[in-house]
Design a protein around this motif. Structure first.
Motif, PDB file in Angstrom:
ATOM      1  N   ALA A   1      33.075 -36.934  26.697  1.00 41.36           N
ATOM      2  CA  ALA A   1      32.116 -37.766  25.970  1.00 41.36           C
ATOM      3  C   ALA A   1      31.245 -36.902  25.076  1.00 41.36           C
ATOM      4  O   ALA A   1      30.119 -37.260  24.756  1.00 41.36           O
ATOM      5  N   GLY A   2      31.722 -35.750  24.692  1.00 40.07           N
ATOM      6  CA  GLY A   2      30.950 -34.902  23.781  1.00 40.07           C
ATOM      7  C   GLY A   2      29.942 -34.008  24.466  1.00 40.07           C
ATOM      8  O   GLY A   2      29.103 -33.392  23.799  1.00 40.07           O
ATOM      9  N   GLU A   3      30.010 -33.917  25.797  1.00 39.49           N
ATOM     10  CA  GLU A   3      29.024 -33.079  26.491  1.00 39.49           C
ATOM     11  C   GLU A   3      29.265 -31.605  26.176  1.00 39.49           C
ATOM     12  O   GLU A   3      30.375 -31.186  25.875  1.00 39.49           O
ATOM     13  N   ARG A   4      28.182 -30.824  26.264  1.00 38.44           N
ATOM     14  CA  ARG A   4      28.263 -29.385  25.978  1.00 38.44           C
ATOM     15  C   ARG A   4      27.557 -28.598  27.082  1.00 38.44           C
ATOM     16  O   ARG A   4      26.720 -27.737  26.817  1.00 38.44           O
ATOM     17  N   ASN A   5      27.916 -28.905  28.322  1.00 35.90           N
ATOM     18  CA  ASN A   5      27.252 -28.279  29.458  1.00 35.90           C
ATOM     19  C   ASN A   5      27.453 -26.768  29.504  1.00 35.90           C
ATOM     20  O   ASN A   5      26.653 -26.049  30.106  1.00 35.90           O
ATOM     21  N   GLY A   6      28.530 -26.290  28.875  1.00 36.39           N
ATOM     22  CA  GLY A   6      28.791 -24.861  28.895  1.00 36.39           C
ATOM     23  C   GLY A   6      27.670 -24.034  28.286  1.00 36.39           C
ATOM     24  O   GLY A   6      27.514 -22.845  28.612  1.00 36.39           O
ATOM     25  N   ILE A   7      26.905 -24.647  27.405  1.00 35.77           N
ATOM     26  CA  ILE A   7      25.786 -23.933  26.776  1.00 35.77           C
ATOM     27  C   ILE A   7      24.807 -23.422  27.830  1.00 35.77           C
ATOM     28  O   ILE A   7      24.248 -22.324  27.701  1.00 35.77           O
ATOM     29  N   PHE A   8      24.613 -24.219  28.904  1.00 32.76           N
ATOM     30  CA  PHE A   8      23.636 -23.834  29.924  1.00 32.76           C
ATOM     31  C   PHE A   8      24.004 -22.522  30.600  1.00 32.76           C
ATOM     32  O   PHE A   8      23.145 -21.804  31.105  1.00 32.76           O
ATOM     33  N   ALA A   9      25.291 -22.199  30.630  1.00 32.81           N
ATOM     34  CA  ALA A   9      25.717 -20.957  31.277  1.00 32.81           C
ATOM     35  C   ALA A   9      25.175 -19.725  30.564  1.00 32.81           C
ATOM     36  O   ALA A   9      25.071 -18.650  31.161  1.00 32.81           O
ATOM     37  N   PHE A  10      24.788 -19.876  29.277  1.00 32.39           N
ATOM     38  CA  PHE A  10      24.231 -18.756  28.510  1.00 32.39           C
ATOM     39  C   PHE A  10      22.719 -18.634  28.677  1.00 32.39           C
ATOM     40  O   PHE A  10      22.096 -17.778  28.069  1.00 32.39           O
ATOM     41  N   PRO A  14      14.524 -20.474  29.925  1.00 36.31           N
ATOM     42  CA  PRO A  14      14.224 -19.806  31.197  1.00 36.31           C
ATOM     43  C   PRO A  14      14.305 -20.752  32.396  1.00 36.31           C
ATOM     44  O   PRO A  14      14.612 -20.330  33.511  1.00 36.31           O
ATOM     45  N   ILE A  15      14.009 -22.041  32.177  1.00 39.49           N
ATOM     46  CA  ILE A  15      14.121 -23.048  33.234  1.00 39.49           C
ATOM     47  C   ILE A  15      14.988 -24.182  32.709  1.00 39.49           C
ATOM     48  O   ILE A  15      14.721 -24.734  31.636  1.00 39.49           O
ATOM     49  N   GLN A  16      16.036 -24.547  33.435  1.00 38.42           N
ATOM     50  CA  GLN A  16      16.975 -25.574  32.984  1.00 38.42           C
ATOM     51  C   GLN A  16      17.046 -26.693  34.025  1.00 38.42           C
ATOM     52  O   GLN A  16      17.210 -26.442  35.215  1.00 38.42           O
ATOM     53  N   ASP A  32      18.470 -25.100  37.342  1.00 37.83           N
ATOM     54  CA  ASP A  32      17.434 -24.807  38.324  1.00 37.83           C
ATOM     55  C   ASP A  32      16.934 -26.031  39.084  1.00 37.83           C
ATOM     56  O   ASP A  32      16.674 -25.950  40.287  1.00 37.83           O
ATOM     57  N   TYR A  33      16.758 -27.140  38.377  1.00 40.16           N
ATOM     58  CA  TYR A  33      16.150 -28.321  38.991  1.00 40.16           C
ATOM     59  C   TYR A  33      16.962 -29.571  38.654  1.00 40.16           C
ATOM     60  O   TYR A  33      17.628 -29.639  37.624  1.00 40.16           O
ATOM     61  N   ASN A  34      16.864 -30.564  39.536  1.00 42.95           N
ATOM     62  CA  ASN A  34      17.510 -31.851  39.336  1.00 42.95           C
ATOM     63  C   ASN A  34      16.479 -32.937  39.626  1.00 42.95           C
ATOM     64  O   ASN A  34      15.879 -32.954  40.715  1.00 42.95           O
ATOM     65  N   VAL A  35      16.261 -33.831  38.680  1.00 42.05           N
ATOM     66  CA  VAL A  35      15.244 -34.876  38.819  1.00 42.05           C
ATOM     67  C   VAL A  35      15.867 -36.082  39.536  1.00 42.05           C
ATOM     68  O   VAL A  35      16.828 -36.679  39.049  1.00 42.05           O
ATOM     69  N   VAL A  36      15.323 -36.444  40.682  1.00 42.97           N
ATOM     70  CA  VAL A  36      15.895 -37.491  41.537  1.00 42.97           C
ATOM     71  C   VAL A  36      14.755 -38.361  42.081  1.00 42.97           C
ATOM     72  O   VAL A  36      13.605 -38.248  41.682  1.00 42.97           O
ATOM     73  N   LYS A  52      17.241 -27.116  42.882  1.00 41.85           N
ATOM     74  CA  LYS A  52      16.065 -27.596  43.604  1.00 41.85           C
ATOM     75  C   LYS A  52      15.789 -29.025  43.132  1.00 41.85           C
ATOM     76  O   LYS A  52      15.967 -29.339  41.947  1.00 41.85           O
ATOM     77  N   LEU A  53      15.361 -29.878  44.046  1.00 44.16           N
ATOM     78  CA  LEU A  53      15.164 -31.280  43.711  1.00 44.16           C
ATOM     79  C   LEU A  53      13.706 -31.578  43.369  1.00 44.16           C
ATOM     80  O   LEU A  53      12.790 -31.166  44.086  1.00 44.16           O
ATOM     81  N   VAL A  54      13.533 -32.290  42.270  1.00 46.25           N
ATOM     82  CA  VAL A  54      12.217 -32.758  41.848  1.00 46.25           C
ATOM     83  C   VAL A  54      12.194 -34.266  42.074  1.00 46.25           C
ATOM     84  O   VAL A  54      12.951 -35.007  41.449  1.00 46.25           O
ATOM     85  N   TYR A  55      11.330 -34.717  42.971  1.00 49.34           N
ATOM     86  CA  TYR A  55      11.309 -36.125  43.350  1.00 49.34           C
ATOM     87  C   TYR A  55      10.309 -36.914  42.510  1.00 49.34           C
ATOM     88  O   TYR A  55       9.110 -36.616  42.524  1.00 49.34           O
TER      89      TYR A  55
END
Length: 229
Positions: A1-10, A14-16, A32-36, A52-55
């Motif tokens: 669907a056009g995602e470009r997640n590979g960019i994050f590997a570079f 500083p915080i993703q 680093d974090y996932n918003v849930v 790490k989860l951000v609630y």
């Protein structure tokens, strides 16, 4: 669907942070974090995430029609059922998720609901179109008049799709992968839902939305309870 997640590997930042794009962990050390929220990701499931989860306090989704889709909230500016070839005297059950999310168990439940409630029709999203014939064939095999299955195609701009949602009486959520944007859309359109609380992030979003609008009675905990509601 056009995602470009590979960019994050570079590590361009500083915080993703993961938010909305994928309902679950990415399993990647560079995120680093996932918003849930506590419904989609209960605290006892934290070990399944690499992030790490951000609630969020209520629901991980944050949106409002008051700002960008005000027309949907104006009853004088909405279509009629005749505009969309829907019977005026029917109880309209809808699901506008992609047809690929419809599993045999949930479709079987919908057909049983149609059998129990003869004045109902089932309004579905016509995508992908190849699935339409399969659903119609299965409905015929179960003795359902296929005229009671109504398929709606894509509508652009999105505001027109959101307006037509207001014509439904009840939204029936899918099981393995709930309606996420779709679930939020129908609630903002003033349509109640019935959902089932699943075991994974994508199968718990409906419950998260229901609890966020303080209507926990829309959540079922078994397929039988879902049908009976």
């Amino acid at each position: 669907a056009g995602e470009r997640n590979g960019i994050f590997a570079f590590r361009p930042a500083p915080i993703q942070v993961v938010y909305l794009a994928y309902p679950g962990t990415h399993g990647a050390s560079y995120l680093d974090y996932n918003v849930v929220d506590k419904t989609v990701s209960p605290r006892e499931q934290r070990t399944h995430y690499t992030e790490k989860l951000v609630y969020m306090p209520h629901c991980y989704q944050t949106n409002s029609f008051r700002d960008i889709y005000q027309e949907v909230l104006d009853p004088t500016n909405l279509p009629s059922r005749a505009d969309h070839s829907i019977p005026s005297d029917a109880v309209v059950l809808c699901t506008f998720n992609r047809l690929g999310r419809i599993t045999p168990d949930i479709f079987g439940a919908w057909l049983r609901i149609l059998q129990r409630a003869p004045k109902t029709v089932l309004w579905l999203y016509k995508h992908p179109t190849i699935a339409v014939l399969r659903l119609l064939r299965h409905a015929r095999m179960e003795g359902i008049d296929t005229a009671r299955l109504i398929f709606a195609g894509p509508v652009m701009p999105k505001i027109e799709h959101l307006k037509r949602l207001t014509l439904a009486d009840l939204y029936l959520d899918t099981l393995v992968y709930n309606g996420h944007t779709t679930g939020s859309d129908v609630l903002w359109a003033g349509v109640p839902m019935v959902t089932i609380l699943g075991d994974t992030f994508p199968s718990r979003v409906g419950a998260s939305l229901a609890r966020a609008v303080e209507m926990p009675e829309m959540v079922s905990y078994s397929l039988q309870e879902y049908e009976d509601k």
